[in-house]
Write a protein that holds these residues in place. Sequence first.
Motif, PDB file in Angstrom:
ATOM      1  N   HIS A   1      -8.890   8.532   9.735  1.00 27.71           N
ATOM      2  CA  HIS A   1      -8.839   8.279   8.296  1.00 27.71           C
ATOM      3  C   HIS A   1     -10.501   8.054   8.127  1.00 27.71           C
ATOM      4  O   HIS A   1     -11.232   7.801   8.905  1.00 27.71           O
ATOM      5  CB  HIS A   1      -7.999   6.964   8.079  1.00 27.71           C
ATOM      6  CG  HIS A   1      -6.572   7.032   7.833  1.00 27.71           C
ATOM      7  ND1 HIS A   1      -5.794   7.014   9.143  1.00 27.71           N
ATOM      8  CD2 HIS A   1      -5.861   7.230   6.961  1.00 27.71           C
ATOM      9  CE1 HIS A   1      -4.616   7.286   8.631  1.00 27.71           C
ATOM     10  NE2 HIS A   1      -4.625   7.540   7.249  1.00 27.71           N
ATOM     11  N   SER A   2     -10.751   8.204   6.678  1.00 27.48           N
ATOM     12  CA  SER A   2     -12.003   8.050   6.246  1.00 27.48           C
ATOM     13  C   SER A   2     -12.637   6.542   6.214  1.00 27.48           C
ATOM     14  O   SER A   2     -11.453   5.782   6.335  1.00 27.48           O
ATOM     15  CB  SER A   2     -12.011   8.564   4.721  1.00 27.48           C
ATOM     16  OG  SER A   2     -11.206   7.842   3.897  1.00 27.48           O
TER      17      SER A   2
ATOM     18  N   ARG B   1      -6.984  14.073  12.912  1.00 27.68           N
ATOM     19  CA  ARG B   1      -8.112  13.925  12.030  1.00 27.68           C
ATOM     20  C   ARG B   1      -8.206  12.149  11.767  1.00 27.68           C
ATOM     21  O   ARG B   1      -7.084  11.841  11.503  1.00 27.68           O
ATOM     22  CB  ARG B   1      -8.203  14.472  10.667  1.00 27.68           C
ATOM     23  CG  ARG B   1      -8.346  15.872  10.670  1.00 27.68           C
ATOM     24  CD  ARG B   1      -8.759  16.666   9.237  1.00 27.68           C
ATOM     25  NE  ARG B   1      -7.727  16.250   8.301  1.00 27.68           N
ATOM     26  CZ  ARG B   1      -6.925  17.290   7.867  1.00 27.68           C
ATOM     27  NH1 ARG B   1      -6.959  18.404   8.404  1.00 27.68           N
ATOM     28  NH2 ARG B   1      -6.057  17.202   7.156  1.00 27.68           N
TER      29      ARG B   1
ATOM     30  N   TYR C   1       0.722  -1.334  -0.056  1.00 25.97           N
ATOM     31  CA  TYR C   1       0.087  -0.135   0.098  1.00 25.97           C
ATOM     32  C   TYR C   1       0.888   1.084   0.197  1.00 25.97           C
ATOM     33  O   TYR C   1       0.488   2.085  -0.249  1.00 25.97           O
ATOM     34  CB  TYR C   1      -0.948   0.006   1.272  1.00 25.97           C
ATOM     35  CG  TYR C   1      -1.942   1.211   1.133  1.00 25.97           C
ATOM     36  CD1 TYR C   1      -2.581   1.554   0.271  1.00 25.97           C
ATOM     37  CD2 TYR C   1      -1.571   2.191   2.224  1.00 25.97           C
ATOM     38  CE1 TYR C   1      -3.708   2.533   0.234  1.00 25.97           C
ATOM     39  CE2 TYR C   1      -2.410   3.488   1.975  1.00 25.97           C
ATOM     40  CZ  TYR C   1      -3.369   3.514   1.017  1.00 25.97           C
ATOM     41  OH  TYR C   1      -3.970   4.754   1.077  1.00 25.97           O
TER      42      TYR C   1
ATOM     43  N   LYS D   1      -3.911  10.229  12.293  1.00 23.86           N
ATOM     44  CA  LYS D   1      -3.171  10.612  11.379  1.00 23.86           C
ATOM     45  C   LYS D   1      -1.921  11.527  11.823  1.00 23.86           C
ATOM     46  O   LYS D   1      -1.256  12.201  10.795  1.00 23.86           O
ATOM     47  CB  LYS D   1      -4.043  11.355  10.314  1.00 23.86           C
ATOM     48  CG  LYS D   1      -4.941  10.547   9.549  1.00 23.86           C
ATOM     49  CD  LYS D   1      -5.480  11.489   8.436  1.00 23.86           C
ATOM     50  CE  LYS D   1      -6.754  10.595   7.440  1.00 23.86           C
ATOM     51  NZ  LYS D   1      -7.603  11.617   7.217  1.00 23.86           N
TER      52      LYS D   1
ATOM     53  N   ASN E   1      -2.423  14.276  12.966  1.00 23.35           N
ATOM     54  CA  ASN E   1      -2.781  15.634  12.800  1.00 23.35           C
ATOM     55  C   ASN E   1      -4.281  15.917  13.399  1.00 23.35           C
ATOM     56  O   ASN E   1      -4.782  16.885  12.942  1.00 23.35           O
ATOM     57  CB  ASN E   1      -2.803  16.306  11.309  1.00 23.35           C
ATOM     58  CG  ASN E   1      -3.809  15.254  10.311  1.00 23.35           C
ATOM     59  OD1 ASN E   1      -4.775  14.679  10.847  1.00 23.35           O
ATOM     60  ND2 ASN E   1      -3.644  15.309   8.999  1.00 23.35           N
TER      61      ASN E   1
ATOM     62  N   HIS F   1       0.058   5.663  -0.504  1.00 27.73           N
ATOM     63  CA  HIS F   1      -0.547   6.618   0.555  1.00 27.73           C
ATOM     64  C   HIS F   1      -0.314   7.892   0.054  1.00 27.73           C
ATOM     65  O   HIS F   1       0.941   8.350  -0.142  1.00 27.73           O
ATOM     66  CB  HIS F   1       0.103   6.060   1.810  1.00 27.73           C
ATOM     67  CG  HIS F   1      -0.198   6.888   2.942  1.00 27.73           C
ATOM     68  ND1 HIS F   1       0.280   7.977   3.590  1.00 27.73           N
ATOM     69  CD2 HIS F   1      -1.494   6.492   3.520  1.00 27.73           C
ATOM     70  CE1 HIS F   1      -0.564   8.224   4.860  1.00 27.73           C
ATOM     71  NE2 HIS F   1      -1.482   7.519   4.675  1.00 27.73           N
TER      72      HIS F   1
ATOM     73  N   THR G   1       1.066  10.720   1.133  1.00 24.42           N
ATOM     74  CA  THR G   1       1.514  11.648   1.831  1.00 24.42           C
ATOM     75  C   THR G   1       2.976  11.304   1.428  1.00 24.42           C
ATOM     76  O   THR G   1       3.442  10.555   0.838  1.00 24.42           O
ATOM     77  CB  THR G   1       1.549  11.625   3.500  1.00 24.42           C
ATOM     78  OG1 THR G   1       1.869  10.170   3.684  1.00 24.42           O
ATOM     79  CG2 THR G   1       0.286  11.708   4.154  1.00 24.42           C
TER      80      THR G   1
HETATM   81  C1  HEM Z   1      -0.490   4.182  10.675  1.00 22.99           C
HETATM   82  C2  HEM Z   1       0.044   5.454  10.217  1.00 22.99           C
HETATM   83  C3  HEM Z   1      -0.602   6.398   9.215  1.00 22.99           C
HETATM   84  C4  HEM Z   1      -0.304   7.838   9.251  1.00 22.99           C
HETATM   85  C5  HEM Z   1       0.556   8.415  10.401  1.00 22.99           C
HETATM   86  C6  HEM Z   1      -1.184   8.331   8.254  1.00 22.99           C
HETATM   87  C7  HEM Z   1      -1.396   9.655   7.961  1.00 22.99           C
HETATM   88  C8  HEM Z   1      -2.148  10.128   7.024  1.00 22.99           C
HETATM   89  C9  HEM Z   1      -2.111  11.515   6.495  1.00 22.99           C
HETATM   90  C10 HEM Z   1      -1.263  12.551   7.279  1.00 22.99           C
HETATM   91  C11 HEM Z   1      -2.830  11.571   5.674  1.00 22.99           C
HETATM   92  C12 HEM Z   1      -3.345  13.066   4.745  1.00 22.99           C
HETATM   93  C13 HEM Z   1      -3.651  14.149   5.492  1.00 22.99           C
HETATM   94  C14 HEM Z   1      -5.101  13.843   5.659  1.00 22.99           C
HETATM   95  O1  HEM Z   1      -5.866  13.344   5.007  1.00 22.99           O
HETATM   96  O2  HEM Z   1      -5.629  14.262   6.979  1.00 22.99           O
HETATM   97  C15 HEM Z   1      -3.411  10.314   5.162  1.00 22.99           C
HETATM   98  C16 HEM Z   1      -4.417  10.301   4.278  1.00 22.99           C
HETATM   99  C17 HEM Z   1      -4.627   8.877   4.077  1.00 22.99           C
HETATM  100  N1  HEM Z   1      -4.412   7.680   4.458  1.00 22.99           N
HETATM  101 FE1  HEM Z   1      -3.067   7.532   6.131  1.00 22.99          FE
HETATM  102  N2  HEM Z   1      -1.860   7.182   7.638  1.00 22.99           N
HETATM  103  C18 HEM Z   1      -1.418   6.044   7.941  1.00 22.99           C
HETATM  104  C19 HEM Z   1      -1.745   4.703   7.748  1.00 22.99           C
HETATM  105  C20 HEM Z   1      -2.624   4.538   6.741  1.00 22.99           C
HETATM  106  C21 HEM Z   1      -3.251   3.199   6.151  1.00 22.99           C
HETATM  107  C22 HEM Z   1      -2.435   1.848   7.054  1.00 22.99           C
HETATM  108  C23 HEM Z   1      -3.895   3.226   5.069  1.00 22.99           C
HETATM  109  C24 HEM Z   1      -4.587   2.322   4.245  1.00 22.99           C
HETATM  110  C25 HEM Z   1      -4.383   1.074   4.205  1.00 22.99           C
HETATM  111  C26 HEM Z   1      -4.041   4.995   5.011  1.00 22.99           C
HETATM  112  C27 HEM Z   1      -5.023   5.441   3.981  1.00 22.99           C
HETATM  113  C28 HEM Z   1      -5.115   6.625   3.751  1.00 22.99           C
HETATM  114  C29 HEM Z   1      -5.951   7.448   2.779  1.00 22.99           C
HETATM  115  C30 HEM Z   1      -6.797   6.526   1.817  1.00 22.99           C
HETATM  116  C31 HEM Z   1      -5.754   8.670   3.145  1.00 22.99           C
HETATM  117  C32 HEM Z   1      -6.487   9.746   2.014  1.00 22.99           C
HETATM  118  C33 HEM Z   1      -7.640  10.325   2.967  1.00 22.99           C
HETATM  119  C34 HEM Z   1      -8.563   9.518   3.679  1.00 22.99           C
HETATM  120  O3  HEM Z   1      -9.037   8.596   3.048  1.00 22.99           O
HETATM  121  O4  HEM Z   1      -8.619   9.237   5.126  1.00 22.99           O
HETATM  122  N3  HEM Z   1      -3.375   5.337   6.027  1.00 22.99           N
HETATM  123  N4  HEM Z   1      -2.910   9.517   6.061  1.00 22.99           N
END
Ligand code: HEM
Length: 129
Positions: free
Chosen positions: A110-111, A108, A78, A104, A106, A82, A84
């Motif tokens: 995740h969706s 907020r 994945y 995240k 910040n 991602h 970021t």
């Molecule tokens: C565990 C550590 C993780 C951190 C620190 C992290 C952090 C973030 C940040 C900073 C953003 C962009 C800013 C925001 O939308 O607020 C983001 C967006 C996103 N992340 Fe993560 N993430 C993590 C894990 C994951 C995982 C495991 C997935 C999916 C398998 C994922 C999927 C997404 C998606 C699809 C977005 C777009 C916005 C949303 O749908 O919420 N992230 N993430």
Amino acid sequence: MTSNRIAYTGFVAFVSVLLTLVVVNMVQRSPDSQPADEDGDKGGNGETVYRLDQVAEHDSASSCWKVIDGVVYDLTGYLPSHPTEEETFTRWCGKEATSAWQDKGNGRPHSPRAAARLESYRIGVIEGG
Ligand code: HEM
């Protein structure tokens, strides 16, 4: 003579069926005889159970596992998707990452779409989790 032969044939058929049943039974009953992935043990429900130190070995972009809510995910595939910079995601590889997932970093969450993505990377559960 003919009846002897019939009796013998019947006996052989009976023994064959019996043996087949025994073998099928043994195979079904011993899922533990198959090697578990990455030294993980098969838990009662068939999921692989990992220890945190096993997860900790996968702490980089080339192999990135995380623990979220007691579930182990292999997120290596994945990572490129991602949205970021890589470090935001990879700093949690090999770690218990529930809080990072929830806020995240910040504040907020995740969706639901992100949560649905996450499920497809599930590889097991954490020991005692
Ligand atoms: C565990 C550590 C993780 C951190 C620190 C992290 C952090 C973030 C940040 C900073 C953003 C962009 C800013 C925001 O939308 O607020 C983001 C967006 C996103 N992340 Fe993560 N993430 C993590 C894990 C994951 C995982 C495991 C997935 C999916 C398998 C994922 C999927 C997404 C998606 C699809 C977005 C777009 C916005 C949303 O749908 O919420 N992230 N993430």
